[in-house]
Design an enzyme around this catalytic site. Structure first.
Site, PDB file in Angstrom:
ATOM      1  N   ASP A  48      59.373  22.537  70.384  1.00  0.00           N
ATOM      2  CA  ASP A  48      58.895  24.023  69.914  1.00  0.00           C
ATOM      3  C   ASP A  48      58.964  24.038  68.616  1.00  0.00           C
ATOM      4  OD1 ASP A  48      55.723  25.425  70.001  1.00  0.00           O
ATOM      5  OD2 ASP A  48      57.256  26.693  68.520  1.00  0.00           O
ATOM      6  N   TYR A  53      58.695  26.969  60.021  1.00  0.00           N
ATOM      7  CA  TYR A  53      60.516  27.161  60.428  1.00  0.00           C
ATOM      8  C   TYR A  53      61.478  26.028  59.543  1.00  0.00           C
ATOM      9  CZ  TYR A  53      59.001  28.391  65.085  1.00  0.00           C
ATOM     10  OH  TYR A  53      58.383  29.049  66.141  1.00  0.00           O
ATOM     11  N   LYS A  78      53.467  24.168  64.365  1.00  0.00           N
ATOM     12  CA  LYS A  78      51.980  25.855  63.800  1.00  0.00           C
ATOM     13  C   LYS A  78      52.246  25.105  62.453  1.00  0.00           C
ATOM     14  CE  LYS A  78      54.340  27.727  67.546  1.00  0.00           C
ATOM     15  NZ  LYS A  78      56.785  27.873  66.818  1.00  0.00           N
ATOM     16  N   HIS A 108      49.909  29.592  63.140  1.00  0.00           N
ATOM     17  CA  HIS A 108      50.344  30.607  63.331  1.00  0.00           C
ATOM     18  C   HIS A 108      50.689  31.558  63.976  1.00  0.00           C
ATOM     19  CE1 HIS A 108      55.356  30.072  62.724  1.00  0.00           C
ATOM     20  NE2 HIS A 108      55.601  30.559  64.194  1.00  0.00           N
TER      21      HIS A 108
END
Ligand code: A2P
Length: 271
Positions: A48, A53, A78, A108
């Protein structure tokens, strides 16, 4: 353990492994590549990540280095909802991941309202960029808003979820809508590991606190994505399908909830 007990079939027919490695706050680079490789070695088949990120390239590198066939690993990313186009953003994610398609693509968080991004998410799915689409950090009302305008319903809602954030109303609503609630921060970003009740149940079960917290979720069929960059802890977190918590221990964990069984997805919002 049967495959049915380790996976969840989503509303669109795709199969989501209940255990995934989460890589939130793992910097792009060798540490992230290694964490993903160690997880895949330890038997994880679900990773994930997210555009926010900034480590999709490392995830992609690890997937390639692992030598596993593409269809053996479930990959989530996301949409960073400060951009304006989920389709263009998906193309960028796929380029970084080195993939033709992700398995799950989530909005997200509902910044700017819950619905504006959804048509673009549906388009990303139509174009084949994502096999499944869903949302993250959406509360009951936000899910209802998406349902009103959706041609294709979200199949997952990833939220902060653990015994301490046992959002029972949100979970019930997700189940009624056939949306799989996925648990992020299942260890409370590490905070819940030292709780006395969790520790006592771990001792009784002959397991670690992390395994107890993760087992609490998967025993309900709820997918979990614990984050770790440590090889031993990554392995430890995967050993959650070979024991069962007694009903009485589950009830003690349920009672740790601090949210009052809320239908909300977050207490504090960053958007
Ligand atoms: P580390 O990456 O050094 O292992 P969450 O998944 O709820 O966000 O929690 C992640 C945090 O918990 C990270 O700080 C991670 O540190 C730590 N962690 C993950 N697994 C374990 C474990 N089995 N035992 C102790 N700490 C863990």
């Amino acid at each position: 353990m049967t495959a049915d007990e380790m996976t969840r079939v989503l509303a669109d027919g795709n199969t989501l492994p209940l255990l995934g490695l989460g890589v939130w706050q793992v910097p792009d680079g060798r540490g992230c590549v290694d964490a993903v490789l160690w997880a895949l070695e330890a038997g994880y088949r679900h990773i994930d990540t997210a555009q926010a990120y900034r480590n999709e390239a490392s995830v992609g590198k690890a997937l390639k280095e692992s030598g596993l066939a593409r269809d053996e690993v479930f990959v989530t990313t996301k949409f960073f909802p400060r951009g304006d186009d989920p389709v263009r953003a998906a193309e960028e994610s796929l380029r970084k991941l080195g993939l033709d398609q992700v398995d799950l693509y989530l909005v997200h968080w509902p910044q700017g309202g819950p619905t504006w991004a959804w048509p673009g998410m549906e388009r990303a799915a139509e174009l084949g960029y994502a096999r499944s689409i869903g949302v993250s950090n959406f509360d009951e009302a936000e899910l209802a808003s998406v349902a009103e305008i959706a041609t294709r319903m979200p199949v997952a809602n990833q939220v902060d979820f653990s015994p301490f954030s046992f959002r029972r109303a949100l979970h019930d609503t997700c189940e009624k809508m056939n949306i799989a609630l996925e648990a992020y921060s299942p260890l409370g970003t590490g905070r819940h590991l030292t709780d006395a009740t969790v520790a006592a149940i771990a001792t009784e079960a002959g397991r670690t606190p992390a395994q107890v917290l993760l087992r609490w979720a998967v025993q309900r069929g709820i997918p979990v994505i614990p984050k770790s960059v440590n090889r031993e802890r990554i392995r430890q977190n995967a050993q959650i399908f070979d024991f069962e918590l007694p009903a009485e221990a589950m009830a003690r964990l349920d009672a740790l909830d601090l949210t009052g069984g809320t239908g909300s997805a977050r207490e504090g919002k960053w958007w």
